[in-house]
Design a protein around this motif. Structure first.
Motif, PDB file in Angstrom:
ATOM      1  N   TYR A 128     -11.144  -0.254   3.407  1.00  0.00           N
ATOM      2  CA  TYR A 128      -9.534  -0.096   3.622  1.00  0.00           C
ATOM      3  C   TYR A 128      -8.808  -0.327   4.770  1.00  0.00           C
TER       4      TYR A 128
ATOM      5  N   ILE B 227      -7.279  -6.899  -5.020  1.00  0.00           N
ATOM      6  CA  ILE B 227      -6.653  -8.094  -4.454  1.00  0.00           C
ATOM      7  C   ILE B 227      -7.037  -8.049  -3.128  1.00  0.00           C
TER       8      ILE B 227
ATOM      9  N   GLU C 272      -6.773  -1.979  -5.846  1.00  0.00           N
ATOM     10  CA  GLU C 272      -5.621  -1.454  -5.726  1.00  0.00           C
ATOM     11  C   GLU C 272      -5.466  -0.356  -5.700  1.00  0.00           C
TER      12      GLU C 272
ATOM     13  N   ARG D 299      -5.965  -3.209   4.824  1.00  0.00           N
ATOM     14  CA  ARG D 299      -5.278  -3.177   4.597  1.00  0.00           C
ATOM     15  C   ARG D 299      -4.564  -1.826   5.481  1.00  0.00           C
TER      16      ARG D 299
ATOM     17  N   ASP E 246      -4.426 -12.107  -5.151  1.00  0.00           N
ATOM     18  CA  ASP E 246      -5.140 -12.252  -6.353  1.00  0.00           C
ATOM     19  C   ASP E 246      -5.980 -12.913  -6.181  1.00  0.00           C
TER      20      ASP E 246
ATOM     21  N   PRO F  40      -6.534  -0.800 -12.872  1.00  0.00           N
ATOM     22  CA  PRO F  40      -6.303  -1.216 -11.748  1.00  0.00           C
ATOM     23  C   PRO F  40      -7.031  -2.305 -11.117  1.00  0.00           C
TER      24      PRO F  40
END
Length: 369
Positions: free
Chosen positions: A297, A40, A335, A301, A46, A37
């Motif tokens: 997290y 991000i 990711e 996101r 990136d 992985p």
């Protein structure tokens, strides 16, 4: 390398989750390499495309790598037999991939043969202190039953991270009988779960960081035990932070990661991120939060759709939390695949992922003083 080991305990095979389902069609029998992985940026780019850092950066990966005692076709009938037989080489190769990613802090759980093992690999940093957390110590602290909530068996669906069937095939009932009377709070709290904390200084900097790693009890019907462990964890981390602050005359950043066997929105999760809940019974048994926590997290996101992935259960159990302040901020996250990704097709473990859990990770930046 730091290790914290505890006696073997029995964990379950998870139940069906209604929040996220993976395709149960047969997985590929080819032998691809384990997935590597990438990080991000929280801004959507990136990680390697960003400009020069404003502070000191380091990355952390947290991974429940699956205890060897569970690597059986009888437990994971959906997994290709060769990838279960070659578990040791798969784990070794996965660790090699993570090291190639130049991650200075690795956090592992279910290490080797011990289900409740937790482990650190911290490099290149200067290790200062470490402390082990034994949740069985809660037994000695009991003055009355108030340490456990009255609704011991409520909200099973909300805490439906794993069902009543341990991975070794024994029933939940026999597990309770082995430990004694489940109505005795001293019996309930003796679950052989562990954690470990370490304080270290980033090399060539004055910055101090505390990292804690834990594995919370599994049973969804024992939400009171999970909550008691979470409360004890935060109190111990708060005490450790105070010790480090006084001993080294610093204000350490704090990161807490692990397999909390709790899904987003349940009692343990809500306690960790806010110390509040819509449940009146929960509110009555909550103390003031020893330290404030924010999910990496969740605050960037949103929590991933799953970190544990089998045909019978797909949901999020693993988290990375940090104490928000002016010094530390998350820059990126590791990711994770989508539910329809080929490398999770049919459930884990498989050739891409040697565990039924996925690794999670974050890159942090600590501002220069």
């Amino acid at each position: 390398m730091l290790k914290s080991l505890s006696s073997l305990t029995r964990l379950p095979i998870p139940p069906i989750s209604t929040s996220c389902r993976i395709c149960s069609s047969k997985m590929s029998t080819t032998k691809p390499s384990p997935t590597c992985p990438k990080f991000i940026s929280v801004e959507g780019d990136d990680i390697y495309s960003r400009s020069k850092p404003d502070g000191v950066r380091f990355s952390l990966v947290s991974y429940n790598i699956l205890a060897q005692v569970y690597v059986k076709s009888s437990i994971f009938p959906h997994s290709p037999s060769p990838c279960l037989k070659n578990w040791m080489s798969m784990i070794a190769f996965t660790r090699k991939i993570l090291k190639v990613m130049v991650i200075p802090v690795f956090i592992f759980r279910e290490v080797g043969r011990s289900v409740m093992a937790v482990e650190f690999f911290i490099s290149p940093t200067d290790l200062l202190l470490e402390e082990r957390i034994e949740y069985n110590d809660l037994v000695d602290s009991i003055q009355d039953v108030s340490i456990l909530c009255d609704d011991k068996h409520s909200d099973t669906q909300a805490n439906g991270d794993e069902n009543s069937e341990p991975k070794n095939g024994s029933s939940s009932k026999s597990t309770l009988e082995d430990h004694g009377d489940p109505n005795d709070p001293r019996v309930r709290l003796k679950r052989d779960c562990v954690g470990i904390m370490a304080a270290f200084r980033l090399k060539n900097t004055p910055h101090h960081v505390i990292v804690a790693n834990t594995h919370i009890y599994w049973d969804p019907e024992w939400a009171d035990v999970k909550l008691a462990q979470a409360k004890y964890l935060l109190s111990r981390v708060a005490q450790f932070k105070e010790l480090v602050s006084e001993k080294y005359e610093c204000v350490p950043s704090v990161i807490l990661a692990g397999d909390f066997n709790s899904i987003p929105g349940d009692k343990v999760y809500e306690y960790l991120v806010s110390g509040s809940s819509s449940s009146a019974s929960l509110a009555e048994c909550l103390d003031e939060l020893p330290i404030p926590l924010c999910s990496v997290y969740g605050s960037t996101r949103g929590e991933p759709p799953f970190t544990n992935c089998t045909p019978d259960f797909t949901n999020t159990l693993d988290y990375i939390f940090f104490v928000p302040d002016d010094q530390i901020k998350p820059l990126s996250f590791l990711e994770l695949p989508e539910a329809n990704s080929p490398n999770v097709l049919g459930g884990l473990p498989n050739y891409y992922h040697p565990s039924d859990h996925l690794p999670i990770g974050a890159e942090f930046e600590i501002t220069r003083e």
